[in-house]
Each structure stands twice: as C-alpha cells, then as structure tokens.
Design an enzyme around this catalytic site. Structure first.
Site, PDB file in Angstrom:
ATOM      1  N   LYS A  10       0.821  -1.219   0.000  1.00  0.00           N
ATOM      2  CA  LYS A  10       0.000   0.000   0.000  1.00  0.00           C
ATOM      3  C   LYS A  10       0.852   1.265   0.000  1.00  0.00           C
ATOM      4  CE  LYS A  10      -3.952  -2.117   2.234  1.00  0.00           C
ATOM      5  NZ  LYS A  10      -4.850  -2.122   3.395  1.00  0.00           N
ATOM      6  N   CYS A  11       2.164   1.124   0.115  1.00  0.00           N
ATOM      7  CA  CYS A  11       3.084   2.267   0.221  1.00  0.00           C
ATOM      8  C   CYS A  11       3.760   2.519  -1.124  1.00  0.00           C
ATOM      9  CB  CYS A  11       4.128   1.971   1.307  1.00  0.00           C
ATOM     10  SG  CYS A  11       5.482   3.162   1.374  1.00  0.00           S
ATOM     11  N   GLY A  12       3.604   3.731  -1.651  1.00  0.00           N
ATOM     12  CA  GLY A  12       4.210   4.088  -2.927  1.00  0.00           C
ATOM     13  C   GLY A  12       5.726   3.988  -2.914  1.00  0.00           C
ATOM     14  N   ARG A  15       6.557   0.350  -3.140  1.00  0.00           N
ATOM     15  CA  ARG A  15       6.314  -0.172  -4.498  1.00  0.00           C
ATOM     16  C   ARG A  15       7.398   0.282  -5.457  1.00  0.00           C
ATOM     17  NH1 ARG A  15       1.014   1.464  -3.172  1.00  0.00           N
ATOM     18  NH2 ARG A  15       1.206   3.276  -4.538  1.00  0.00           N
TER      19      ARG A  15
END
Length: 134
Positions: A10-12, A15
């Site tokens: 969920k963390c940019g 990712r």
C-alpha cells in the site's frame, strides 16, 4: 545476489523500491511485514545492521504513533522495539537487505547502492525520474 525487501504494497515508496530492484534483474524475497512481521531478534538485527537509532525507524504517518505518545523521550530503545512488535505498522519501510548492506530505502532511490546492476532510468509512480550511475 540475494535481496530481501520488507514491503508494504500500500506504500508508494515501497512499491517504487520493489520495482527498482526488479528492474535491476533481481528476484527479491518479498516479505509483507504487516502480514509476516520480523521477530524481535530479526528487527533488532536489522536496526543494528542499518546503523540507525531505533527512533529513526519509527513511522509516524498512518500509525498509532501519536496516541501511544511515542514522540516523547520517555521511552527506551527496548520499549520502542516492543511497540513496533505490538504494532508492525510503526516499522518504517521499505527495508532492503542485500549482499551490499541493509538500508531503510526512504527515498526509494536509496536502494540503488544495494543493487549489483545499474537500472538506468526509472520513473516513479509520481512521475519523478531516477537515474542510476555506477
């Protein structure tokens, strides 16, 4: 090379880091640390290998940091680690472990020093372009 990433999908930043690792040709071991948190010994080892003060690994945004009053200096390192074990969301991410070292990869381009192969140009999710140089 062996690479492990403690990842939150969920963390940019996490990712982006994972994609840079993959772009280098590596197939990392991906540990979704919210589902499978490190043991206390593993966490202590990671912190020691990163050379960070324990407090620097605490994530504030989107965590119970404020309600637990973790901003106050009344907590020992052991107590802060206990909080991270009880609430893995408090562990900042992504943490990458490679043959070249261990690092909290914030910003995501901090992973470049841990890779064996240059990735050339990479465009992050927000459009920022990162270029690796050997």
């Amino acid at each position: 090379m062996t690479i492990t990433i403690y990842h939150n999908p969920k963390c940019g930043t996490s990712r982006n880091t994972l994609e840079m690792i993959r772009k280098s040709g590596e197939k990392p071991q991906v540990i979704e640390y919210l589902k499978t948190p490190p043991s206390r010994d593993e966490l202590v080892d990671l912190i020691g290998r990163m050379g960070l003060p324990v407090r620097d690994l605490l994530r504030q945004k989107g965590t119970p940091y404020d309600e637990l009053e973790l901003g106050e200096d009344k907590w020992t390192d052991d107590q802060l680690i206990d909080f991270m074990m009880a609430h893995p969301i408090l562990i900042n991410r992504p943490i990458v472990v490679s043959d070249k070292g261990v690092r909290l990869c914030r910003p995501s381009e901090r992973v470049l020093d841990l890779l064996a192969t240059e990735i050339g140009t990479f465009t992050k999710e927000d459009g920022e372009v990162v270029t690796s140089n050997d």
